[in-house]
Design a protein around this motif. Structure first.
Motif, PDB file in Angstrom:
ATOM      1  N   PRO A 120      20.259  90.737  20.095  1.00 29.37           N
ATOM      2  CA  PRO A 120      19.316  92.356  20.151  1.00 29.37           C
ATOM      3  C   PRO A 120      17.666  92.352  20.527  1.00 29.37           C
ATOM      4  CG  PRO A 120      20.217  91.208  17.702  1.00 29.37           C
ATOM      5  CD  PRO A 120      20.510  90.228  19.070  1.00 29.37           C
ATOM      6  N   GLY A 121      17.288  93.025  21.258  1.00 28.85           N
ATOM      7  CA  GLY A 121      16.235  93.093  22.679  1.00 28.85           C
ATOM      8  C   GLY A 121      16.713  92.473  23.646  1.00 28.85           C
ATOM      9  N   LEU A 122      17.190  92.044  24.018  1.00 28.35           N
ATOM     10  CA  LEU A 122      17.852  91.395  25.288  1.00 28.35           C
ATOM     11  C   LEU A 122      19.333  91.486  24.881  1.00 28.35           C
ATOM     12  CD1 LEU A 122      16.318  90.969  27.673  1.00 28.35           C
ATOM     13  CD2 LEU A 122      16.960  89.049  27.619  1.00 28.35           C
ATOM     14  N   VAL A 123      19.847  91.914  25.785  1.00 26.70           N
ATOM     15  CA  VAL A 123      21.273  92.797  25.784  1.00 26.70           C
ATOM     16  C   VAL A 123      21.298  92.734  27.370  1.00 26.70           C
ATOM     17  CG1 VAL A 123      23.339  93.986  25.587  1.00 26.70           C
ATOM     18  CG2 VAL A 123      21.284  94.251  24.195  1.00 26.70           C
ATOM     19  N   GLY A 124      22.995  91.816  28.047  1.00 26.57           N
ATOM     20  CA  GLY A 124      23.230  91.815  29.317  1.00 26.57           C
ATOM     21  C   GLY A 124      24.712  91.411  29.650  1.00 26.57           C
ATOM     22  N   GLY A 262      21.434  92.819  38.010  1.00 26.93           N
ATOM     23  CA  GLY A 262      21.827  94.177  37.503  1.00 26.93           C
ATOM     24  C   GLY A 262      22.246  93.941  36.614  1.00 26.93           C
ATOM     25  N   ALA A 263      23.053  92.945  35.533  1.00 24.02           N
ATOM     26  CA  ALA A 263      23.940  92.353  34.342  1.00 24.02           C
ATOM     27  C   ALA A 263      22.471  92.935  32.962  1.00 24.02           C
ATOM     28  CB  ALA A 263      23.943  90.951  34.513  1.00 24.02           C
ATOM     29  N   ILE A 264      21.556  93.259  33.328  1.00 21.31           N
ATOM     30  CA  ILE A 264      20.823  93.140  32.413  1.00 21.31           C
ATOM     31  C   ILE A 264      20.801  94.728  31.613  1.00 21.31           C
ATOM     32  CG2 ILE A 264      18.349  92.753  31.077  1.00 21.31           C
ATOM     33  CD1 ILE A 264      18.462  90.286  31.617  1.00 21.31           C
ATOM     34  N   MET A 265      20.980  95.551  30.939  1.00 19.22           N
ATOM     35  CA  MET A 265      21.298  96.673  29.943  1.00 19.22           C
ATOM     36  C   MET A 265      20.021  97.425  29.694  1.00 19.22           C
ATOM     37  SD  MET A 265      25.217  98.201  29.598  1.00 19.22           S
ATOM     38  CE  MET A 265      24.244  99.598  30.003  1.00 19.22           C
ATOM     39  N   THR A 266      19.174  96.774  28.672  1.00 17.22           N
ATOM     40  CA  THR A 266      18.104  96.443  27.910  1.00 17.22           C
ATOM     41  C   THR A 266      16.722  97.279  28.651  1.00 17.22           C
ATOM     42  OG1 THR A 266      18.636  95.034  25.946  1.00 17.22           O
ATOM     43  CG2 THR A 266      16.604  96.246  26.393  1.00 17.22           C
ATOM     44  N   ALA A 267      16.264  98.403  28.282  1.00 19.00           N
ATOM     45  CA  ALA A 267      15.194  98.833  29.064  1.00 19.00           C
ATOM     46  C   ALA A 267      13.910  98.292  29.100  1.00 19.00           C
ATOM     47  CB  ALA A 267      15.221 100.440  28.379  1.00 19.00           C
ATOM     48  N   ALA A 274       9.728  87.733  22.765  1.00 19.01           N
ATOM     49  CA  ALA A 274      10.118  87.033  21.893  1.00 19.01           C
ATOM     50  C   ALA A 274      11.654  86.601  22.840  1.00 19.01           C
ATOM     51  CB  ALA A 274      10.658  86.813  20.186  1.00 19.01           C
ATOM     52  N   MET A 275      12.298  86.773  22.560  1.00 20.01           N
ATOM     53  CA  MET A 275      13.933  86.926  23.997  1.00 20.01           C
ATOM     54  C   MET A 275      13.279  86.624  24.916  1.00 20.01           C
ATOM     55  SD  MET A 275      16.439  86.931  21.966  1.00 20.01           S
ATOM     56  CE  MET A 275      18.251  87.707  22.667  1.00 20.01           C
ATOM     57  N   ILE A 276      12.589  87.418  25.826  1.00 25.61           N
ATOM     58  CA  ILE A 276      12.080  86.684  26.950  1.00 25.61           C
ATOM     59  C   ILE A 276      11.417  85.298  27.294  1.00 25.61           C
ATOM     60  CG2 ILE A 276      10.388  87.465  28.938  1.00 25.61           C
ATOM     61  CD1 ILE A 276      11.475  90.292  27.879  1.00 25.61           C
ATOM     62  N   GLU A 277      11.021  85.352  26.694  1.00 22.86           N
ATOM     63  CA  GLU A 277       9.692  83.821  25.955  1.00 22.86           C
ATOM     64  C   GLU A 277      10.868  82.649  26.160  1.00 22.86           C
ATOM     65  OE1 GLU A 277       6.842  83.662  23.982  1.00 22.86           O
ATOM     66  OE2 GLU A 277       6.643  81.429  24.364  1.00 22.86           O
ATOM     67  N   LYS A 278      12.066  83.217  25.205  1.00 26.00           N
ATOM     68  CA  LYS A 278      13.357  82.264  24.711  1.00 26.00           C
ATOM     69  C   LYS A 278      13.759  81.750  26.003  1.00 26.00           C
ATOM     70  CE  LYS A 278      16.917  81.755  20.606  1.00 26.00           C
ATOM     71  NZ  LYS A 278      17.092  82.143  19.960  1.00 26.00           N
TER      72      LYS A 278
END
Ligand SMILES: CSC[C@H]1O[C@H](OP(=O)(O)O)[C@H](O)[C@@H]1O
Ligand SMILES: Nc1ncnc2[nH]cnc12
Length: 287
Positions: A120-124, A262-267, A274-278
């Motif tokens: 959740p928060g980062l979908v690809g 081009g894989a990541i769908m989340t705007a 937190a997901m981006i950092e992780k």
């Protein structure tokens, strides 16, 4: 980018010998600890990292192997090319115990494992039609041939949950699907390696005929261990040949290292910081 081989050793392959500056190192990840410490050092002058998939002493079941931590840790150490060594059962007469098979397709029948770095928060969604790296697989085949063992290039690996072996009906079903070998750990390892943009290849060490073969006893641990032990030196010789072959190769030209383009769908505005950092270590390139 400097390329570096990482090896994940399966049942019967818990260490590799002959490393200079050998050191077992702890690597912590946001997904917990890997299966064990990771053996780092130089093999024929080239850096390598080795991780026993089930841990030394075989402590993880196929379902509890910390697949995400393992892939994360390899990436953290600078691995670009990951070779999985796995014990498998044969689903075809022509693939005999003792042979090596270089896997190029999977059927994922596992159901009790975390299979993605996304959430959740980062979908690809990464492409996965060709789950292994053809260039790295070709190097593995060359290294395997150098051990004098019969090597089969290309084959479909059925990943089952386990830890129990298959029923006869299941084994026959997988054969009817045209699958070549069966094991319990190929997934989600290959999926996570793709998400982490690693080149990934799987050297399957055939240890048994599962339970379908009328002229062979149904697989048990004793059979797997006996064949794996017989083949352990060959597996280690194969691994020893890889760093030099990789250094001399032209490298991957099929985009394993750009799998996330081009894989990541989340705007961007909706991405969870937190997901981006992780996930910096595995996919910082595109975050
Ligand atoms: C000991 S037989 C079952 C066990 O062996 C294989 O392990 P690995 O893939 O790590 O070599 C199989 O997948 C099971 O985990
Ligand atoms: N027959 C088999 N089924 C599942 N995993 C295996 N690993 C080695 N042999 C196996």
């Amino acid at each position: 980018m400097e390329r570096m081989i990482g090896v994940i050793g399966g049942s019967g392959v818990y260490q590799i010998d002959g490393l200079e500056e050998a050191e077992w190192v702890d690597v912590e990840t946001p997904f917990g600890a890997p299966s064990d410490q990771i053996l780092t050092g130089r093999l024929n002058g080239r850096q390598i990292a080795f991780l026993p998939r089930h841990g030394r002493g075989h402590v993880h079941t196929p379902s509890t192997v910390p697949y995400r931590a393992n892939i994360f840790a390899m990436k953290e150490l600078g691995v670009t090319d990951l070779v999985a060594v796995s014990a498998v059962g044969s689903l075809k007469e022509a693939y005999a115990p003792g042979d090596f098979l270089i896997v190029d397709q999977y059927i994922d029948r596992t159901f009790a494992r975390e299979k993605t770095f996304f959430g959740p928060g980062l979908v690809g969604h990464v492409p996965f039609a060709h789950p292994t790296c053809a260039q790295l697989s070709a190097l593995c085949a060359e290294a395997a041939r150098g051990t004098g063992t019969a090597v089969h290039e290309g084959g479909t690996y059925v990943a089952m949950e386990g830890p129990q072996f298959s029923t006869l009906a299941e084994s026959r079903l997988y054969r009817s699907w045209g699958a070549d070998v069966i094991g319990m750990t190929g997934m989600p390892e290959a999926k996570l390696a793709r998400e982490a943009e690693l080149c990934y290849a799987c050297v399957a060490m055939i240890t048994d005929y599962d339970c379908w073969h009328p002229d062979h006893d149904a697989v048990d641990v004793a059979q797997v261990v006996a064949t794996a032990m017989k083949n352990a030196d060959k597996a280690r010789a194969l691994v020893a040949a890889l760093p030099e072959l990789l250094a001399a190769s032209k490298g991957c030209d099929e985009g394993c290292g750009q799998a996330l383009d081009g894989a990541i769908m989340t705007a961007p505005a909706k991405r969870d910081p937190a997901m981006i950092e992780k996930l910096q270590t595995v996919m910082g390139r595109v975050l």
